[in-house]
Design a protein around this motif. Structure first.
Motif, PDB file in Angstrom:
ATOM      1  N   ARG A   9       0.847  -1.186   0.000  1.00  0.00           N
ATOM      2  CA  ARG A   9       0.000   0.000   0.000  1.00  0.00           C
ATOM      3  C   ARG A   9       0.886   1.240   0.000  1.00  0.00           C
ATOM      4  O   ARG A   9       1.838   1.329   0.765  1.00  0.00           O
ATOM      5  CB  ARG A   9      -0.894  -0.020   1.232  1.00  0.00           C
ATOM      6  N   ARG A  10       0.568   2.160  -0.854  1.00  0.00           N
ATOM      7  CA  ARG A  10       1.408   3.344  -0.980  1.00  0.00           C
ATOM      8  C   ARG A  10       0.670   4.591  -0.494  1.00  0.00           C
ATOM      9  O   ARG A  10      -0.553   4.690  -0.593  1.00  0.00           O
ATOM     10  CB  ARG A  10       1.874   3.530  -2.427  1.00  0.00           C
ATOM     11  N   ILE A  11       1.444   5.513  -0.008  1.00  0.00           N
ATOM     12  CA  ILE A  11       0.899   6.779   0.495  1.00  0.00           C
ATOM     13  C   ILE A  11       1.225   7.881  -0.509  1.00  0.00           C
ATOM     14  O   ILE A  11       2.360   7.991  -0.980  1.00  0.00           O
ATOM     15  CB  ILE A  11       1.495   7.115   1.873  1.00  0.00           C
ATOM     16  N   GLY A  12       0.243   8.684  -0.830  1.00  0.00           N
ATOM     17  CA  GLY A  12       0.454   9.818  -1.719  1.00  0.00           C
ATOM     18  C   GLY A  12       0.800  11.071  -0.926  1.00  0.00           C
ATOM     19  O   GLY A  12       0.259  11.303   0.153  1.00  0.00           O
ATOM     20  N   ASN A  99       7.441   3.338  -1.423  1.00  0.00           N
ATOM     21  CA  ASN A  99       6.141   3.201  -0.757  1.00  0.00           C
ATOM     22  C   ASN A  99       5.367   4.513  -0.705  1.00  0.00           C
ATOM     23  O   ASN A  99       4.276   4.567  -0.142  1.00  0.00           O
ATOM     24  CB  ASN A  99       6.326   2.637   0.656  1.00  0.00           C
ATOM     25  N   TYR A 100       5.953   5.545  -1.263  1.00  0.00           N
ATOM     26  CA  TYR A 100       5.300   6.853  -1.338  1.00  0.00           C
ATOM     27  C   TYR A 100       5.291   7.330  -2.789  1.00  0.00           C
ATOM     28  O   TYR A 100       6.190   6.988  -3.568  1.00  0.00           O
ATOM     29  CB  TYR A 100       6.051   7.890  -0.493  1.00  0.00           C
ATOM     30  N   VAL A 101       4.291   8.117  -3.128  1.00  0.00           N
ATOM     31  CA  VAL A 101       4.233   8.775  -4.428  1.00  0.00           C
ATOM     32  C   VAL A 101       4.110  10.269  -4.154  1.00  0.00           C
ATOM     33  O   VAL A 101       3.127  10.717  -3.556  1.00  0.00           O
ATOM     34  CB  VAL A 101       3.036   8.302  -5.280  1.00  0.00           C
ATOM     35  N   LEU A 120      -1.731  11.036  -8.291  1.00  0.00           N
ATOM     36  CA  LEU A 120      -1.844  10.210  -7.091  1.00  0.00           C
ATOM     37  C   LEU A 120      -2.995   9.207  -7.219  1.00  0.00           C
ATOM     38  O   LEU A 120      -2.879   8.058  -6.796  1.00  0.00           O
ATOM     39  CB  LEU A 120      -2.050  11.105  -5.863  1.00  0.00           C
ATOM     40  N   VAL A 125      -2.987   5.291  -4.687  1.00  0.00           N
ATOM     41  CA  VAL A 125      -2.480   5.442  -3.321  1.00  0.00           C
ATOM     42  C   VAL A 125      -3.613   5.174  -2.328  1.00  0.00           C
ATOM     43  O   VAL A 125      -4.787   5.405  -2.614  1.00  0.00           O
ATOM     44  CB  VAL A 125      -1.891   6.845  -3.082  1.00  0.00           C
ATOM     45  N   GLU A 126      -3.221   4.691  -1.158  1.00  0.00           N
ATOM     46  CA  GLU A 126      -4.213   4.350  -0.135  1.00  0.00           C
ATOM     47  C   GLU A 126      -4.736   5.600   0.553  1.00  0.00           C
ATOM     48  O   GLU A 126      -5.906   5.677   0.922  1.00  0.00           O
ATOM     49  CB  GLU A 126      -3.585   3.411   0.892  1.00  0.00           C
ATOM     50  N   ILE A 128      -3.750  10.159   1.139  1.00  0.00           N
ATOM     51  CA  ILE A 128      -3.009  11.311   0.633  1.00  0.00           C
ATOM     52  C   ILE A 128      -2.701  12.267   1.784  1.00  0.00           C
ATOM     53  O   ILE A 128      -3.591  12.611   2.580  1.00  0.00           O
ATOM     54  CB  ILE A 128      -3.806  12.062  -0.458  1.00  0.00           C
TER      55      ILE A 128
END
Length: 347
Positions: A9-12, A99-101, A120, A125-126, A128
């Motif tokens: 899971r990535r965070i924006g 893991n971040y955008v 994003l 992303v999960e 923001i």
């Protein structure tokens, strides 16, 4: 065994600054000013008055003059506010990892917040984290960014969790970077006085946001507390106190002032004292070598490089001053990149 980065899971992260014309030519400057000055949070008058007044009178008169100033500011890389923002985005992305955008947008003009948010969303992303790059909260800057983000995301069918970093007035990394840059300038020569010059806002903006009538535009800013946490004026004084402490300055050694007012103070009072008036009085007081900070800005722009660095320098010297020096903005200084990364991880 950890999952591949693509499966995690990535965070924006959305970094946002104010905005800049696409070029220093009059048509592009006019488009920028039209969008900026018709924002109801910037000019808080009824739309029926705001739009015809600014689009029909103010902007057409102001755009050619502003274009000439932007031409002085422009570099081979273009607008400093834009390329410093893109540099910051790249370095923050490198530190945060896959893991971040990290996306970058402008409240006015390009790259737009809408485009940055779409990046994003497309990255699935999960959640923001939105960081408006304004250290001190003001309804006309941070508040406007937050409103725009919410307006855009409200149209999405799937809305992820969104959090805002509304102020970093007293963030240690932010303060520490300013202190580092200040010490570098102070090591080059002795200064008689320090000026912290912040972008001004109308006094009514402060009063409209006052918590239970706490704000009196006076000694209420002598401390930073729960009652004035989102008061722009109180935040400016707090940032100044913290930077001054880091530089080892006493209260008598620095002045807090406000620049860039748009209208006559007789018709529409802005936060005082006004920097351009304060600096004219300094040489007569024996303060002839002055170091100036612009702690409301994290990237070099028209208000720092041209207004504080050039125009104020000329006014100071005309008044009898010897040396006026602007401390560079944080831009993409490594210490500032670390501070941004830290704020993101804390949130």
């Amino acid at each position: 065994m950890s999952a591949p980065a693509s499966a995690q899971r990535r965070i924006g992260v959305l970094l946002v600054n104010l905005g800049t014309p696409d070029s220093p030519q009059t048509p592009d400057v006019r488009r920028y000013l039209n969008e900026f000055l018709t924002d109801g949070r910037v000019v808080d008058m009824p739309a029926a008055i705001r739009y015809p007044l600014f689009r029909g009178l103010v902007v057409p008169l102001r755009a050619p003059k502003s274009a000439k100033i932007y031409q002085e500011l422009w570099t081979e890389r273009g607008s400093p506010l834009l390329f410093h923002g893109l540099d910051l985005q790249k370095k923050v992305q490198e530190q945060l990892g896959p893991n971040y955008v990290v996306a970058f947008g402008m409240r006015y003009q390009n790259p737009s917040i809408e485009k940055a948010l779409a990046e994003l969303r497309d990255a699935a992303v999960e959640r923001i984290i939105v960081l408006p790059l304004f250290p001190q909260y003001a309804a006309a800057s941070t508040g406007s960014v937050q409103q725009k983000v919410m307006e855009l995301v409200s149209k999405w069918w799937v809305v992820p969790s969104i959090s805002f970093i509304s102020t970093f007035t007293d963030n240690p990394g932010f303060i520490g970077t300013i202190v580092t840059l200040g010490k570098a300038e102070m090591a080059k020569r002795d200064y008689d006085h320090i000026v912290f010059s912040y972008h001004g806002i109308p006094e009514r903006h402060v009063l409209k946001g006052s918590h239970n009538g706490y704000c009196k535009l006076g000694n209420c800013c002598a401390s930073y507390n729960k009652n004035n946490r989102y008061c722009y004026r109180a935040q400016c004084f707090e940032t100044s106190r913290l930077v001054a402490a880091g530089l080892g300055l006493s209260p008598e050694q620095y002045t807090v002032a406000f620049q860039s007012r748009l209208q006559s103070r007789l018709r529409d009072p802005w936060l005082q004292p006004y920097t351009d008036e304060v600096l004219k009085e300094m040489p007569a007081k024996g303060l002839k070598n002055v170091l100036a900070f612009s702690p409301a800005f994290v990237a070099d722009c028209l208000e720092t490089t041209i207004e504080v660095g050039s125009e104020f320098k000329e006014l100071f010297e005309e008044a009898g001053g010897n040396h006026w020096q602007l401390v560079p903005s944080l831009n993409s200084h490594p210490q500032w990149v670390d501070a941004v990364v830290g704020m993101v991880k804390e949130n």
